[in-house]
Design a protein around this motif. Structure first.
Motif, mmCIF file in Angstrom:
data_model
loop_
_atom_site.group_PDB
_atom_site.id
_atom_site.type_symbol
_atom_site.label_atom_id
_atom_site.label_comp_id
_atom_site.label_asym_id
_atom_site.label_seq_id
_atom_site.Cartn_x
_atom_site.Cartn_y
_atom_site.Cartn_z
ATOM 1 N N GLY A 13 -15.432 1.726 -0.076
ATOM 2 C CA GLY A 13 -14.166 1.770 -0.788
ATOM 3 C C GLY A 13 -13.045 2.546 -0.138
ATOM 4 O O GLY A 13 -12.067 2.898 -0.811
ATOM 5 N N LYS A 14 -13.110 2.802 1.175
ATOM 6 C CA LYS A 14 -12.073 3.579 1.852
ATOM 7 C C LYS A 14 -11.106 2.657 2.604
ATOM 8 O O LYS A 14 -11.512 1.672 3.229
ATOM 9 N N LEU A 15 -9.810 3.012 2.564
ATOM 10 C CA LEU A 15 -8.799 2.241 3.285
ATOM 11 C C LEU A 15 -8.651 2.700 4.727
ATOM 12 O O LEU A 15 -8.251 1.928 5.597
ATOM 13 N N SER A 16 -8.918 3.965 4.990
ATOM 14 C CA SER A 16 -8.840 4.522 6.342
ATOM 15 C C SER A 16 -9.615 5.833 6.348
ATOM 16 O O SER A 16 -10.261 6.192 5.359
ATOM 17 N N GLY A 43 8.667 -11.244 -0.641
ATOM 18 C CA GLY A 43 8.786 -9.862 -0.194
ATOM 19 C C GLY A 43 7.429 -9.236 0.000
ATOM 20 O O GLY A 43 6.455 -9.638 -0.641
ATOM 21 N N VAL A 44 7.365 -8.260 0.916
ATOM 22 C CA VAL A 44 6.134 -7.515 1.189
ATOM 23 C C VAL A 44 6.422 -6.041 0.942
ATOM 24 O O VAL A 44 7.351 -5.474 1.520
ATOM 25 N N LEU A 45 5.624 -5.429 0.066
ATOM 26 C CA LEU A 45 5.846 -4.045 -0.351
ATOM 27 C C LEU A 45 4.745 -3.132 0.156
ATOM 28 O O LEU A 45 3.558 -3.460 0.064
ATOM 29 N N VAL A 46 5.148 -1.965 0.675
ATOM 30 C CA VAL A 46 4.207 -0.900 1.025
ATOM 31 C C VAL A 46 4.780 0.422 0.533
ATOM 32 O O VAL A 46 5.977 0.541 0.254
ATOM 33 N N GLY A 154 -0.342 -1.952 0.172
ATOM 34 C CA GLY A 154 -0.828 -0.566 0.147
ATOM 35 C C GLY A 154 0.300 0.434 0.216
ATOM 36 O O GLY A 154 1.464 0.055 0.245
ATOM 37 N N GLY A 155 -0.086 1.702 0.207
ATOM 38 C CA GLY A 155 -1.442 2.221 0.157
ATOM 39 C C GLY A 155 -1.941 2.513 -1.240
ATOM 40 O O GLY A 155 -1.393 2.032 -2.244
#
Length: 226
Positions: A13-16, A43-46, A154-155
């Motif tokens: 479950g870790k993103l980094s 659109g792309v949101l971060v 993300g994140g």
């Protein structure tokens, strides 16, 4: 607005890593899937943490997909959007090039000088909320700019806030066959977390697909009971 959250996480479950360093969790097939999702979006949101850590371009990579967008009257790339309560996005960030329009969502707590620097760099700054970005209000403003299909990459802090606000319509998660570990490593939904089980967002698993050496799980958000 239809909000689609897409992420890649390790099997734990870790993103980094705990140092917030970008890790290759998925492979070429999933990168291609993500590019298709971008091509289908307005659109792309971060979150700003993603911008500071990775300096992404958030553009469509495949030439044919960009051409397809233009054939139906869309710009070659979707708009780039950053949730950035205190306007920490660097004015020389990759998302502030001329490949697509860029919107930065800030709160009233953002310093005027930082907001002015972002505007001078070409960003459209949307102010919503006092100390943190008011996501529902900001999304209403984005709809006025033609963003109807929003992809979120993300994140974890941003993703939790979206779930907390009841704004997520679809979630796709690539689960890679790697263990990262670390109690301080970012997860899919960070933030304060939910404490009341009755407040947990309900999801419905609609698809499971094996891809690269992992699986893509697709969930649709279930409507809240009245």
């Amino acid at each position: 607005m239809h909000v689609h959250v897409n992420a890649a996480e390790s099997v734990d479950g870790k993103l980094s890593t705990r140092d917030r360093e970008q890790v290759a969790i998925s492979g070429p097939a999933d990168f291609d899937r993500m590019d298709e999702l971008r091509a289908e979006s307005d659109g792309v949101l971060v979150g700003v943490g993603t911008v500071l850590a990775d300096d992404p371009a958030l553009t469509v990579k495949d030439d044919e997909r960009r051409d397809r967008r233009e054939q139906v009257g869309d710009p070659p790339n979707p708009a780039r959007i950053v949730a950035d309560s205190r306007a920490r996005t660097p004015p020389d960030a990759e998302i502030l090039d001329d490949a697509a329009p860029t919107y930065v969502l800030v709160s009233e707590a953002a310093a005027e000088g930082d907001v002015a620097a972002l505007s001078a760099a070409g960003a459209t700054v949307i102010t919503a909320g006092s100390s943190r970005v008011d996501l529902p209000a900001a999304f209403d403003r984005l709809e006025g700019h033609g963003v109807e299909r929003l992809l979120v990459e993300g994140g974890g802090e941003l993703i939790f806030s979206l779930f907390e606000s009841g704004l997520v319509d679809r979630l796709t998660v690539y689960v890679g066959s790697v263990v990262i570990g670390g109690r301080d490593a970012p997860t899919l939904a960070d933030g304060e977390g939910f404490t009341d089980p009755d407040a947990f967002p309900s999801l419905s698993l609609t698809d499971v697909e094996r891809l690269d050496d992992g699986v893509v799980l697709t969930y649709d958000a279930e409507a809240a009971e009245a």
